[in-house]
Design a protein around this motif. Structure first.
Motif, PDB file in Angstrom:
ATOM      1  N   LEU A 193       0.831  -1.202   0.000  1.00 58.33           N
ATOM      2  CA  LEU A 193       0.000   0.000   0.000  1.00 58.33           C
ATOM      3  C   LEU A 193       0.867   1.254   0.000  1.00 58.33           C
ATOM      4  O   LEU A 193       0.512   2.268  -0.595  1.00 58.33           O
ATOM      5  CB  LEU A 193      -0.941  -0.010   1.210  1.00 58.33           C
ATOM      6  CG  LEU A 193      -2.057  -1.064   1.125  1.00 58.33           C
ATOM      7  CD1 LEU A 193      -2.786  -1.185   2.452  1.00 58.33           C
ATOM      8  CD2 LEU A 193      -3.037  -0.723   0.005  1.00 58.33           C
ATOM      9  N   ALA A 195       3.840   1.255  -1.377  1.00 58.34           N
ATOM     10  CA  ALA A 195       4.467   1.250  -2.702  1.00 58.34           C
ATOM     11  C   ALA A 195       3.546   1.848  -3.766  1.00 58.34           C
ATOM     12  O   ALA A 195       4.010   2.537  -4.678  1.00 58.34           O
ATOM     13  CB  ALA A 195       4.885  -0.167  -3.088  1.00 58.34           C
ATOM     14  N   VAL A 196       2.237   1.601  -3.657  1.00 64.96           N
ATOM     15  CA  VAL A 196       1.323   2.156  -4.665  1.00 64.96           C
ATOM     16  C   VAL A 196       0.815   3.534  -4.253  1.00 64.96           C
ATOM     17  O   VAL A 196      -0.168   4.039  -4.809  1.00 64.96           O
ATOM     18  CB  VAL A 196       0.132   1.207  -4.974  1.00 64.96           C
ATOM     19  CG1 VAL A 196       0.627  -0.150  -5.456  1.00 64.96           C
ATOM     20  CG2 VAL A 196      -0.799   1.056  -3.772  1.00 64.96           C
ATOM     21  N   ASP A 197       1.472   4.136  -3.263  1.00 63.88           N
ATOM     22  CA  ASP A 197       1.141   5.500  -2.831  1.00 63.88           C
ATOM     23  C   ASP A 197      -0.264   5.642  -2.260  1.00 63.88           C
ATOM     24  O   ASP A 197      -0.867   6.709  -2.343  1.00 63.88           O
ATOM     25  CB  ASP A 197       1.303   6.515  -3.989  1.00 63.88           C
ATOM     26  CG  ASP A 197       2.737   6.614  -4.436  1.00 63.88           C
ATOM     27  OD1 ASP A 197       3.624   6.448  -3.576  1.00 63.88           O
ATOM     28  OD2 ASP A 197       2.961   6.847  -5.642  1.00 63.88           O
ATOM     29  N   PHE A 198      -0.786   4.551  -1.705  1.00 61.37           N
ATOM     30  CA  PHE A 198      -2.092   4.704  -1.056  1.00 61.37           C
ATOM     31  C   PHE A 198      -1.904   5.043   0.414  1.00 61.37           C
ATOM     32  O   PHE A 198      -2.646   5.814   0.996  1.00 61.37           O
ATOM     33  CB  PHE A 198      -2.923   3.432  -1.204  1.00 61.37           C
ATOM     34  CG  PHE A 198      -4.294   3.573  -0.588  1.00 61.37           C
ATOM     35  CD1 PHE A 198      -5.245   4.396  -1.185  1.00 61.37           C
ATOM     36  CD2 PHE A 198      -4.640   2.902   0.585  1.00 61.37           C
ATOM     37  CE1 PHE A 198      -6.507   4.553  -0.622  1.00 61.37           C
ATOM     38  CE2 PHE A 198      -5.892   3.059   1.150  1.00 61.37           C
ATOM     39  CZ  PHE A 198      -6.830   3.883   0.537  1.00 61.37           C
ATOM     40  N   ILE A 227      -3.393 -16.022  -1.144  1.00 61.49           N
ATOM     41  CA  ILE A 227      -3.893 -15.184  -2.242  1.00 61.49           C
ATOM     42  C   ILE A 227      -3.597 -13.711  -1.960  1.00 61.49           C
ATOM     43  O   ILE A 227      -3.085 -12.984  -2.815  1.00 61.49           O
ATOM     44  CB  ILE A 227      -5.424 -15.376  -2.412  1.00 61.49           C
ATOM     45  CG1 ILE A 227      -5.723 -16.791  -2.954  1.00 61.49           C
ATOM     46  CG2 ILE A 227      -5.998 -14.310  -3.332  1.00 61.49           C
ATOM     47  CD1 ILE A 227      -7.207 -17.108  -3.023  1.00 61.49           C
ATOM     48  N   LEU A 228      -3.890 -13.274  -0.738  1.00 63.15           N
ATOM     49  CA  LEU A 228      -3.720 -11.860  -0.395  1.00 63.15           C
ATOM     50  C   LEU A 228      -2.245 -11.455  -0.457  1.00 63.15           C
ATOM     51  O   LEU A 228      -1.903 -10.361  -0.890  1.00 63.15           O
ATOM     52  CB  LEU A 228      -4.304 -11.590   0.994  1.00 63.15           C
ATOM     53  CG  LEU A 228      -5.837 -11.749   1.076  1.00 63.15           C
ATOM     54  CD1 LEU A 228      -6.308 -11.820   2.528  1.00 63.15           C
ATOM     55  CD2 LEU A 228      -6.551 -10.618   0.337  1.00 63.15           C
ATOM     56  N   GLY A 230      -0.181 -12.823  -2.469  1.00 62.00           N
ATOM     57  CA  GLY A 230       0.084 -12.757  -3.910  1.00 62.00           C
ATOM     58  C   GLY A 230      -0.298 -11.398  -4.473  1.00 62.00           C
ATOM     59  O   GLY A 230       0.438 -10.813  -5.298  1.00 62.00           O
ATOM     60  N   VAL A 231      -1.418 -10.875  -4.002  1.00 62.46           N
ATOM     61  CA  VAL A 231      -1.848  -9.545  -4.436  1.00 62.46           C
ATOM     62  C   VAL A 231      -0.812  -8.501  -4.012  1.00 62.46           C
ATOM     63  O   VAL A 231      -0.395  -7.648  -4.797  1.00 62.46           O
ATOM     64  CB  VAL A 231      -3.237  -9.195  -3.840  1.00 62.46           C
ATOM     65  CG1 VAL A 231      -3.588  -7.742  -4.124  1.00 62.46           C
ATOM     66  CG2 VAL A 231      -4.309 -10.125  -4.396  1.00 62.46           C
ATOM     67  N   ALA A 234       2.240  -8.688  -6.195  1.00 57.92           N
ATOM     68  CA  ALA A 234       2.009  -8.117  -7.528  1.00 57.92           C
ATOM     69  C   ALA A 234       1.993  -6.594  -7.464  1.00 57.92           C
ATOM     70  O   ALA A 234       2.498  -5.910  -8.360  1.00 57.92           O
ATOM     71  CB  ALA A 234       0.690  -8.655  -8.093  1.00 57.92           C
ATOM     72  N   MET A 235       1.418  -6.042  -6.403  1.00 62.89           N
ATOM     73  CA  MET A 235       1.393  -4.597  -6.243  1.00 62.89           C
ATOM     74  C   MET A 235       2.824  -4.054  -6.123  1.00 62.89           C
ATOM     75  O   MET A 235       3.171  -3.038  -6.732  1.00 62.89           O
ATOM     76  CB  MET A 235       0.587  -4.216  -4.990  1.00 62.89           C
ATOM     77  CG  MET A 235      -0.925  -4.414  -5.147  1.00 62.89           C
ATOM     78  SD  MET A 235      -1.803  -4.411  -3.534  1.00 62.89           S
ATOM     79  CE  MET A 235      -1.785  -2.666  -3.123  1.00 62.89           C
ATOM     80  N   THR A 238       4.621  -4.222  -9.473  1.00 61.04           N
ATOM     81  CA  THR A 238       4.127  -3.193 -10.377  1.00 61.04           C
ATOM     82  C   THR A 238       4.689  -1.824  -9.982  1.00 61.04           C
ATOM     83  O   THR A 238       5.121  -1.037 -10.837  1.00 61.04           O
ATOM     84  CB  THR A 238       2.584  -3.163 -10.358  1.00 61.04           C
ATOM     85  OG1 THR A 238       2.104  -4.459 -10.697  1.00 61.04           O
ATOM     86  CG2 THR A 238       2.043  -2.143 -11.343  1.00 61.04           C
ATOM     87  N   ALA A 239       4.685  -1.557  -8.676  1.00 61.44           N
ATOM     88  CA  ALA A 239       5.210  -0.281  -8.187  1.00 61.44           C
ATOM     89  C   ALA A 239       6.689  -0.161  -8.533  1.00 61.44           C
ATOM     90  O   ALA A 239       7.184   0.921  -8.869  1.00 61.44           O
ATOM     91  CB  ALA A 239       5.001  -0.171  -6.684  1.00 61.44           C
ATOM     92  N   ARG A 241       8.185  -1.516 -11.114  1.00 67.04           N
ATOM     93  CA  ARG A 241       8.290  -1.182 -12.548  1.00 67.04           C
ATOM     94  C   ARG A 241       7.964   0.287 -12.796  1.00 67.04           C
ATOM     95  O   ARG A 241       8.559   0.930 -13.645  1.00 67.04           O
ATOM     96  CB  ARG A 241       7.343  -2.066 -13.371  1.00 67.04           C
ATOM     97  CG  ARG A 241       7.831  -3.491 -13.558  1.00 67.04           C
ATOM     98  CD  ARG A 241       7.174  -4.162 -14.771  1.00 67.04           C
ATOM     99  NE  ARG A 241       5.717  -4.059 -14.774  1.00 67.04           N
ATOM    100  CZ  ARG A 241       4.913  -4.844 -14.034  1.00 67.04           C
ATOM    101  NH1 ARG A 241       5.429  -5.767 -13.258  1.00 67.04           N
ATOM    102  NH2 ARG A 241       3.621  -4.686 -14.103  1.00 67.04           N
ATOM    103  N   ALA A 242       6.990   0.806 -12.002  1.00 66.25           N
ATOM    104  CA  ALA A 242       6.567   2.204 -12.198  1.00 66.25           C
ATOM    105  C   ALA A 242       7.696   3.176 -11.895  1.00 66.25           C
ATOM    106  O   ALA A 242       7.733   4.290 -12.396  1.00 66.25           O
ATOM    107  CB  ALA A 242       5.360   2.510 -11.308  1.00 66.25           C
TER     108      ALA A 242
END
Lengths: 244, 244
Positions: A193, A195-198, A227-228, A230-231, A234-235, A238-239, A241-242
């Motif tokens: 969270l 990492a994705v700036d939330f 699963i969670l 894993g989410v 992935a976040m 992705t962050a 790569r961003a």
């Protein structure tokens, strides 16, 4: 049902003995101490004296450094706190809560009762991770329960709720992940969270305690924790790569 | 209802203090000691220490020579005895007995709870005059309740039977988001999970139904839905930046 009593930063050795006796008299024997004041508390004279024969409970007791270690294998965490916390778990009376927990189709695999220090009670952050804050109904203006007395009442109510001695343990239908797995997932999610700036680590605004409560209610299985995570992974990727 | 706790030939001053505290925390204050070991027990250091603020109970407490004096004005006498006596009153568990006593058309005017000495318990002849022998259900093989712990349990059960102090301050009901809000959030989350490459739309593997179940159990509020949508949005934005 697995039942553990966890004493956090207990000061008085006598109380530890009193707790061991209170547990044993209700048929419980799993006691864990987190950072007790005295490293040798399990062997102190006041402890042995107040235990009054519950020596096997003392012998089995473990001393650990962190609450995480104390909670290993437990899935349903009950704080004992006289004062409700904002953003904390719901405050319930023991009887009301126990009948609901056991009445629901999916009883927990392991229940831990957490007790704070005699002087300061439980830290907010320890309360936040619990599923419920048990509040023993006491007289208005004098809620000062002795630690061993509080353990005695909770142990009694829990034993009664379990149906007394020899009652068959209800079978869990959906295996619930333990507290350690849940807190591990939440830490992973917290990183994601951020990492994705939330989530702003400088101004977290109780986001994690709130998510903790939400996931406590959901009572995820190990597979769902997987699963969670894993989410979260992935976040983070992705962050990553961003940023490039 | 008038409620009195009567301690007969108590040896340990600390226990008297613990009893005062246990009573007060459940809103009782009428304590009578019959022939305690120490004449000055109400003023001893261990007593004051274990009473931990229940000084008014100690100040009101009376010391008497005979059980008769202690029972003045009481109409319903409850012995506390672990071992049933032949010819004695019926042995009952506290909860069972209290609900019957209070449920009957003619509740007693004054209830006294009698506790024997730490070492010898109650004398037969004292038990015989009681209406009931309350037996707290304890673990087979270890029924050794501390005196103050026994008082604590009886005081708690009796207070609860009397209607208690009410549940802890009722918290505002947590408004649960409706199904539409939940499915909207899940759609948003699904897009985000695809964006961060966690969910493959070509091989979704029941991920969304599983998350749906998890969030159903959590029963999120509107505010939590808002938070979760915020997370989804942040994931989408991060994924967007990752593509550039």
């Amino acid at each position: 049902m697995r039942t553990r009593f966890v004493l956090i930063q207990t000061s008085h050795a006598g109380n530890v003995g009193g707790v061991a006796r209170a547990m044993k008299v209700m048929g419980f024997d799993d006691l864990v101490l987190v950072q007790p004041r005295w490293a040798n508390v399990l062997r102190r004279e006041e402890t042995i004296q107040r235990a009054s024969g519950a020596n096997d409970v003392l012998a089995r007791a473990r001393i650990v450094d962190t609450l995480d270690e104390a909670l290993e294998g437990m899935s349903h965490l009950c704080a004992t706190a006289m004062t409700p916390r904002d953003f904390g778990p719901p405050t319930r009376s023991p009887r009301e809560h126990f009948s609901e927990v056991l009445g629901a189709g999916n009883p927990p695999g392991g229940v831990a009762f957490l007790f704070g220090s005699e002087r300061f009670g439980m830290r907010n952050e320890d309360v936040y991770r619990c599923h419920v804050a048990l509040s023993i109904p006491t007289a208005p203006g004098f809620g000062s329960l002795n630690l061993a007395a509080a353990v005695q009442l909770i142990a009694y109510d829990w034993r009664q709720a379990l149906g007394g001695f020899g009652a068959p343990a209800p079978q869990a239908e959906r295996p619930q992940a333990d507290a350690k797995a849940l807190s591990g997932m939440l830490e992973h999610l917290e990183q994601a969270l951020v990492a994705v700036d939330f989530l702003d680590p400088e101004a977290p605004k109780k986001l994690m305690p709130r998510l903790n409560q939400l996931f406590n209610r959901a009572a995820p299985s190990d597979e769902e924790i997987h699963i969670l995570r894993g989410v979260a992974k992935a976040m983070l990727q992705t962050a990553d790569r961003a940023k490039r």
